[in-house]
Design an enzyme around this catalytic site. Structure first.
Site, PDB file in Angstrom:
ATOM      1  N   TYR A 196      -7.959  40.717  12.197  1.00 50.38           N
ATOM      2  CA  TYR A 196      -8.434  40.036  13.407  1.00 50.38           C
ATOM      3  C   TYR A 196      -9.898  39.631  13.252  1.00 50.38           C
ATOM      4  CZ  TYR A 196      -9.839  39.698  18.370  1.00 50.38           C
ATOM      5  OH  TYR A 196     -10.355  39.298  19.579  1.00 50.38           O
TER       6      TYR A 196
ATOM      7  N   LYS B 175     -11.256  35.769  13.290  1.00 48.33           N
ATOM      8  CA  LYS B 175     -12.243  35.319  14.277  1.00 48.33           C
ATOM      9  C   LYS B 175     -13.507  34.799  13.592  1.00 48.33           C
ATOM     10  CE  LYS B 175     -10.288  35.969  18.316  1.00 48.33           C
ATOM     11  NZ  LYS B 175      -9.962  34.810  19.189  1.00 48.33           N
TER      12      LYS B 175
END
Length: 263
Positions: free
Chosen positions: A155, A159
């Site tokens: 993640y 991002k």
């Protein structure tokens, strides 16, 4: 404060709950036409006046259909909010409990499709309209892009890629009147954090502790100077300001109560 958004059209990905739902409500209150894309139609989204498009935004067709619906109904797109998030997929827990060597490629692909490629696909679909109208793209990222300890590894990397995408859009399309901005929340009081069956609740079960215990541990670890987490409405206010007429371009706004302490 009048944000000068009335009459314009916004597309919001992940608008069925959490930050996305707060953004939908605020933009509608500002007088915008809002088209929301999500996997499901929640009762809360149904209660709004937003046009709901149901689909899988982690596939190339999902964002294209969403933007196409906004163009068909309202003639174009002025603001694109790439907000879709991890939601309640149990698979995302794997990125938090498995090491880089152990996490399978399928989980990296799933995470990148949702958190990076969905924004890329939506941006590509909306760019002709955004260039024509001098529009704005707001990519909702995370403090995990700057501090990898605050999110699952896959993640955080996805991002960080999204943050870089903002910079590329700002550089390439700024001369054509399109601005791109990143908004990076820290912990937010959405179901991801507060719901015992949400991401943090699922992670707590994997660790053999209660949801409350894990939230308390996280709060102590983060040491947020304001001593509280942000609300979805506060994040929505920052997103709406970023989308309003101004000369802000290519930057990353943190809304984390001071969690990220590096200069």
């Amino acid at each position: 404060m009048d944000l000068q958004l009335a009459g314009k059209t916004a597309v919001v990905t992940g608008g069925s709950k959490g930050i996305g739902l707060a953004v939908v409500r605020l933009l509608l209150a500002e007088g915008m036409n809002v088209v929301s894309g999500s996997r499901t139609l929640t009762a809360e989204l149904k209660e709004t006046q937003a046009v709901a498009v149901i689909g899988d935004l982690s596939t190339p067709d999902g964002p294209r259909r969403l933007v196409g619906a906004a163009v068909d109904k309202f003639g174009g797109v002025d603001v694109l909010i790439n907000n879709v998030g991890m939601g309640d997929h149990p698979e995302f827990v794997e990125g938090a409990v498995q090491s880089l060597a152990d996490l399978p490629d399928s989980e990296w692909e799933r995470t990148f499709n949702l958190h990076f490629y969905s924004a890329l696909w939506a941006t590509r679909a909306a760019l002709p309209s955004l260039v024509q109208r001098g529009g704005v793209i707001v990519n909702v990222s995370s403090t995990a892009a700057r501090d990898a300890s605050t999110g699952p590894g896959n993640y955080s990397v996805a991002k960080a890629a999204l943050n870089a995408l903002t910079r590329v859009i700002a550089l390439q399309y700024g001369p054509q009147g399109v601005r791109a901005i990143t908004v990076s929340p820290g912990p937010v009081s959405t179901g991801t954090l507060t719901d015992p069956d949400g991401f943090i609740g699922q992670l707590a079960k994997r660790q053999g502790i209660t949801h409350t215990e894990l939230v308390e541990q996280m709060s102590a670890t983060f040491a947020i100077p304001t001593q509280r987490i942000s609300t979805p409405e506060e994040v929505a206010q920052l997103i709406a300001f970023a989308a309003s007429p101004n000369n802000i371009n290519g930057v990353d706004y943190l809304i984390d109560g001071g969690l990220v302490k590096a200069v």
